[in-house]
Design a protein around this motif. Structure first.
Motif, mmCIF file in Angstrom:
data_model
loop_
_atom_site.group_PDB
_atom_site.id
_atom_site.type_symbol
_atom_site.label_atom_id
_atom_site.label_comp_id
_atom_site.label_asym_id
_atom_site.label_seq_id
_atom_site.Cartn_x
_atom_site.Cartn_y
_atom_site.Cartn_z
ATOM 1 N N SER A 4 36.395 18.928 -13.739
ATOM 2 C CA SER A 4 36.665 19.894 -14.811
ATOM 3 C C SER A 4 36.476 21.317 -14.337
ATOM 4 N N LYS B 218 32.949 16.263 -20.822
ATOM 5 C CA LYS B 218 33.388 15.370 -21.895
ATOM 6 C C LYS B 218 33.866 16.158 -23.111
ATOM 7 N N THR B 219 34.919 15.637 -23.758
ATOM 8 C CA THR B 219 35.381 16.182 -25.024
ATOM 9 C C THR B 219 35.329 15.093 -26.084
ATOM 10 N N THR B 220 35.088 15.490 -27.340
ATOM 11 C CA THR B 220 35.101 14.552 -28.455
ATOM 12 C C THR B 220 36.330 14.756 -29.343
ATOM 13 N N ASP B 221 37.263 15.582 -28.902
ATOM 14 C CA ASP B 221 38.460 15.912 -29.677
ATOM 15 C C ASP B 221 39.493 14.794 -29.571
ATOM 16 N N LYS C 88 39.197 16.577 -18.843
ATOM 17 C CA LYS C 88 37.919 16.125 -19.376
ATOM 18 C C LYS C 88 38.038 14.675 -19.806
ATOM 19 N N THR D 277 44.164 16.603 -20.889
ATOM 20 C CA THR D 277 43.354 17.775 -21.202
ATOM 21 C C THR D 277 43.385 18.786 -20.059
ATOM 22 N N ASN E 66 34.027 9.777 -28.250
ATOM 23 C CA ASN E 66 33.433 10.249 -29.493
ATOM 24 C C ASN E 66 32.699 9.077 -30.132
ATOM 25 N N ALA F 145 43.018 15.016 -28.003
ATOM 26 C CA ALA F 145 43.207 15.005 -26.549
ATOM 27 C C ALA F 145 43.929 13.753 -26.076
ATOM 28 N N PHE G 269 37.406 11.732 -22.544
ATOM 29 C CA PHE G 269 37.273 11.692 -23.999
ATOM 30 C C PHE G 269 36.349 10.559 -24.418
#
Length: 315
Positions: A9, A89-92, A127, A123, A131, A95, A129
């Protein structure tokens, strides 16, 4: 063994909360080094006593996400530095883009259902993903048996999954890495030979696409889609031994009922054996295993995009 961690990233040095080594046999066997960490950048592991004929799984955990690298049982591969790239990390949920298909196969005593989804994580910067409060969920009918799931990320190995019950379906407790991943879910709907059977299907995490390619086998089996929005037949591009349709799932429920009748049972190859995996089960039999549909998966997804585009142009 030398390990080099990079952060995909940021483009800089990577770090991890922990690192573990496993020998891959019939299951993942932890090696004597135990958990190592936290670690960062380039470092050397203690001497590892591992069986010569077995591959080693190097598992790095960063931000709660596991990154796996397989090291073949070849001396030169074991002695060279092992580079592992981790990601923030992303929680969206936005993505993750998806395209999916479903295949129904009539067997002697069941309808075997294969669900295949391609998950695309593009992303920028890249990133992973995940969640935990809103996980990816897969719909499986309550009457289903022999539920099995696997996830393949990039060019990596297929990982058997232990699905957990979520709010609306079975929850996927895995991060989706940057790039393309393939999620395979299979289950059986009990059905005697030639019997008429109804079962439901819903789009959960896939509802953003609003439709699904559905294949049925054998070709003389009748399938209707109760509650569907539109059903578009695919003939020219479909394999000869199946029927193919692009079926839309109307909002807000994104749910249809498949009504299946007739059709001579597809004869399965004789199952050689069952292989136990630590957190799942893989069948060697071609029709039973999820890999049995992999040969047409790439075709199916190119088909779904191409045919969808063709119909939109006509509209």
């Amino acid at each position: 063994m030398q390990v080099v961690l990079k952060n995909g990233s940021t483009g800089g040095v990577g770090s991890a909360e922990s690192l573990r080594l496993f020998a891959l046999e019939r299951q993942m066997v932890p090696l004597s080094v135990g958990d190592i960490g936290p670690v960062k950048g380039s470092f050397k592991l203690p001497k590892v006593s591992a069986p010569d004929g077995l591959p080693i799984l190097l598992q790095v955990t960063y931000n709660g996400v596991n990154y796996n690298k397989i090291i073949p049982p070849v001396p030169i591969m074991r002695t060279r530095p092992q580079e592992v790239t981790v990601y923030d990390k992303t929680t969206d949920r936005a993505a993750i883009k998806t395209k999916s298909l479903l295949q129904v196969v009539r067997t002697k005593d069941a309808l075997v259902v294969y669900k295949v989804s391609i998950l695309t994580n593009n992303t920028i910067p890249p990133k992973s993903f995940q969640n935990e409060n809103d996980p990816i969920e897969i719909y499986v009918p309550t009457e289903a048996t022999d539920i099995s799931a696997q996830l393949t990320q990039g060019a990596g190995m297929a990982i058997p999954l232990q699905l957990k019950q979520g709010k609306n379906g079975w929850a996927l407790d895995r991060a989706i890495l940057p790039g393309s991943s393939q999620l395979f879910v299979t289950y059986a709907i009990p059905a005697s030979d030639l019997a008429s059977v109804n079962f439901k299907d819903r789009l959960l995490f896939e509802k953003q696409e609003g439709e699904r390619v559905i294949f049925s086998k054998p070709k003389d089996m009748e399938v209707s889609y109760v509650g569907a929005g539109t059903v578009r037949s695919v003939k020219e591009e479909a394999p000869e031994d199946v029927k193919a349709n692009i079926v839309s799932y109307p909002s807000p429920q994104y749910e249809i009922t498949l009504s299946v009748s007739g059709g001579e049972a597809v004869v399965e190859p004789v199952s050689e054996q069952e292989r136990e995996i630590q957190n799942g089960k893989i069948f060697v039999s071609t029709e039973k295993t999820i890999y049995g549909v992999v040969g047409i998966v790439s075709f199916l997804f190119f088909l779904s995009f191409a045919v969808g585009l063709k119909f939109r142009k006509k509209d």
